[in-house]
Design an enzyme around this catalytic site. Structure first.
Site, PDB file in Angstrom:
ATOM      1  N   HIS A 157      16.829  89.006  94.178  1.00 15.58           N
ATOM      2  CA  HIS A 157      17.974  90.056  94.631  1.00 15.58           C
ATOM      3  C   HIS A 157      17.813  91.506  94.256  1.00 15.58           C
ATOM      4  O   HIS A 157      16.864  91.735  93.622  1.00 15.58           O
ATOM      5  CB  HIS A 157      19.442  89.439  94.430  1.00 15.58           C
ATOM      6  CG  HIS A 157      19.538  89.520  92.591  1.00 15.58           C
ATOM      7  ND1 HIS A 157      18.984  88.839  91.869  1.00 15.58           N
ATOM      8  CD2 HIS A 157      20.468  90.409  92.102  1.00 15.58           C
ATOM      9  CE1 HIS A 157      19.420  89.032  90.505  1.00 15.58           C
ATOM     10  NE2 HIS A 157      20.322  90.225  90.655  1.00 15.58           N
ATOM     11  N   HIS A 215      19.229  93.876  92.715  1.00 18.38           N
ATOM     12  CA  HIS A 215      19.669  94.616  91.488  1.00 18.38           C
ATOM     13  C   HIS A 215      18.490  95.179  90.854  1.00 18.38           C
ATOM     14  O   HIS A 215      17.519  94.417  90.536  1.00 18.38           O
ATOM     15  CB  HIS A 215      20.642  93.662  90.640  1.00 18.38           C
ATOM     16  CG  HIS A 215      21.968  93.336  91.088  1.00 18.38           C
ATOM     17  ND1 HIS A 215      22.732  92.391  90.538  1.00 18.38           N
ATOM     18  CD2 HIS A 215      22.620  94.044  92.066  1.00 18.38           C
ATOM     19  CE1 HIS A 215      23.794  92.268  91.159  1.00 18.38           C
ATOM     20  NE2 HIS A 215      23.692  93.386  92.139  1.00 18.38           N
ATOM     21  N   ASP A 219      17.539  95.764  87.704  1.00 20.47           N
ATOM     22  CA  ASP A 219      16.943  94.950  86.605  1.00 20.47           C
ATOM     23  C   ASP A 219      16.216  93.715  86.705  1.00 20.47           C
ATOM     24  O   ASP A 219      15.590  93.231  85.919  1.00 20.47           O
ATOM     25  CB  ASP A 219      18.118  94.610  85.302  1.00 20.47           C
ATOM     26  CG  ASP A 219      18.896  93.609  86.176  1.00 20.47           C
ATOM     27  OD1 ASP A 219      19.386  93.684  87.348  1.00 20.47           O
ATOM     28  OD2 ASP A 219      19.469  92.875  85.356  1.00 20.47           O
ATOM     29  N   HIS A 220      16.031  93.479  88.297  1.00 23.64           N
ATOM     30  CA  HIS A 220      15.161  92.624  88.782  1.00 23.64           C
ATOM     31  C   HIS A 220      13.872  92.941  89.665  1.00 23.64           C
ATOM     32  O   HIS A 220      13.291  92.195  89.950  1.00 23.64           O
ATOM     33  CB  HIS A 220      15.887  91.623  89.594  1.00 23.64           C
ATOM     34  CG  HIS A 220      16.985  90.760  88.574  1.00 23.64           C
ATOM     35  ND1 HIS A 220      16.584  89.360  88.360  1.00 23.64           N
ATOM     36  CD2 HIS A 220      18.118  91.088  88.107  1.00 23.64           C
ATOM     37  CE1 HIS A 220      17.667  89.014  87.322  1.00 23.64           C
ATOM     38  NE2 HIS A 220      18.685  90.150  87.345  1.00 23.64           N
ATOM     39  N   HIS A 276      26.231  85.896  94.315  1.00 18.52           N
ATOM     40  CA  HIS A 276      25.864  87.067  93.293  1.00 18.52           C
ATOM     41  C   HIS A 276      25.849  88.311  94.165  1.00 18.52           C
ATOM     42  O   HIS A 276      26.430  89.407  93.932  1.00 18.52           O
ATOM     43  CB  HIS A 276      24.764  86.883  92.461  1.00 18.52           C
ATOM     44  CG  HIS A 276      24.546  87.643  91.425  1.00 18.52           C
ATOM     45  ND1 HIS A 276      25.538  88.130  90.432  1.00 18.52           N
ATOM     46  CD2 HIS A 276      23.366  88.628  91.187  1.00 18.52           C
ATOM     47  CE1 HIS A 276      25.091  89.085  89.586  1.00 18.52           C
ATOM     48  NE2 HIS A 276      23.844  89.585  90.234  1.00 18.52           N
ATOM     49  N   ASP A 314      19.870  85.455  89.250  1.00 17.73           N
ATOM     50  CA  ASP A 314      21.353  85.671  88.686  1.00 17.73           C
ATOM     51  C   ASP A 314      22.216  84.573  89.604  1.00 17.73           C
ATOM     52  O   ASP A 314      23.717  84.806  89.341  1.00 17.73           O
ATOM     53  CB  ASP A 314      21.930  86.932  88.775  1.00 17.73           C
ATOM     54  CG  ASP A 314      21.070  88.010  87.719  1.00 17.73           C
ATOM     55  OD1 ASP A 314      20.362  87.326  86.731  1.00 17.73           O
ATOM     56  OD2 ASP A 314      21.384  88.812  87.650  1.00 17.73           O
ATOM     57  N   HIS A 372      18.615  85.896  82.732  1.00 16.39           N
ATOM     58  CA  HIS A 372      19.100  86.605  81.672  1.00 16.39           C
ATOM     59  C   HIS A 372      19.145  85.697  80.487  1.00 16.39           C
ATOM     60  O   HIS A 372      19.367  84.107  81.009  1.00 16.39           O
ATOM     61  CB  HIS A 372      20.282  87.169  81.816  1.00 16.39           C
ATOM     62  CG  HIS A 372      20.507  88.347  82.852  1.00 16.39           C
ATOM     63  ND1 HIS A 372      20.238  89.700  82.431  1.00 16.39           N
ATOM     64  CD2 HIS A 372      20.575  88.263  84.190  1.00 16.39           C
ATOM     65  CE1 HIS A 372      20.138  90.365  83.441  1.00 16.39           C
ATOM     66  NE2 HIS A 372      20.655  89.721  84.713  1.00 16.39           N
TER      67      HIS A 372
END
Length: 256
Positions: free
Chosen positions: A56, A58, A60-61, A113, A130, A168
């Site tokens: 996805h 975001h 941080d990915h 999400h 996530d 995570h």
């Protein structure tokens, strides 16, 4: 058999590095939010990247995907509807990715999400980003409770032996919430104790198995009487559908 190794990144992210049976020279990299730890792993093992898999949008990915792909033709797979920089193989769910040296990779749509979130299932391993966490699930940033519940039920149809690799290290906090939902569930109590012990040694709690999740993750247990009763007590009223139970659990956890 695939070999899957974790690379810790940022605060509590995991980047997954996947190699084929006995061959670590060519790898898949799942959800690279940071380049340095991946490059260190690649240099240590003398490996190169066959493809990058993004679940996805975001940062941080995804933040390191373009840098890791370099100037070559390294494929970057990711949700086509999320406008992720560098994605040259857009996905929508339902596809199967074929790459030399790896089994076929099934792309599963799991919106909730984010609107275009996908998961990857390959050789008994589920890379869920996530969407599904060990002991929990992702927040509803863009999708609805109905979408997320349907997404998790879709994942729950995979074999119980499926190994879960999520994005995570949230397992202990998730299981603490699960224990509040089902205080008499001995599977949750035992698992929580085990996971606290692992984190006390700075060891990862992943992977878990889908079978474990079905026994101890409340977001996969919206059909269980104990979960329904607990959610109804928190909501202060009757909940008539599994989606309502799921939405109540998500609100409950969001509020701490």
């Amino acid at each position: 058999m695939l070999r899957v190794e974790s690379v810790s990144a940022l605060n509590d992210n995991y980047i997954w590095i996947v190699s084929g049976d006995g061959d670590q020279s060519r790898v898949l990299v799942v959800d690279p939010g940071e380049a340095q730890p991946v490059n260190e792993w690649l240099n240590k093992h003398g490996a190169t990247i066959s493809a990058l898999l993004l679940t996805h949008h975001h940062p941080d990915h995804t933040a390191a995907a373009v840098e890791l792909a370099g100037t070559g033709r390294t494929p970057i797979y990711g949700p086509g509807a999320e406008g992720i920089r560098g994605v040259n193989h857009p996905l929508h769910g339902g596809e199967q990715i074929t790459l030399d040296g790896f089994p076929g990779i099934d792309v599963i749509p799991v919106p909730g999400h984010t609107k275009g979130h996908v998961a990857y299932y390959v050789d008994g391993c589920l890379f869920s980003g996530d969407a599904l966490f060990a002991g929990g699930c992702g927040r509803l940033f863009e999708g609805s409770a109905e979408q997320m519940h349907e997404s998790l039920q879709r994942l729950a149809t995979l074999p119980d032996s499926t190994l879960l690799y999520c994005g995570h290290e949230y397992t202990v906090k998730n299981l603490e919430f699960a224990h509040r939902v089902e205080p008499d569930n001995q599977q949750i109590a035992k698992r929580l104790e085990q996971m606290r012990a692992l984190r006390g040694k700075s060891q990862p709690t992943l992977p878990s198995s889908l079978g474990e999740e079905k026994q101890s993750n409340p977001f996969l247990r919206t059909h269980e009487a104990s979960v329904v009763e607990s959610a109804e007590r928190w909501a202060g009223g009757k909940l008539t559908t599994k989606t309502e139970v799921f939405a109540t659990l998500r609100h409950w956890k969001d509020r701490g």
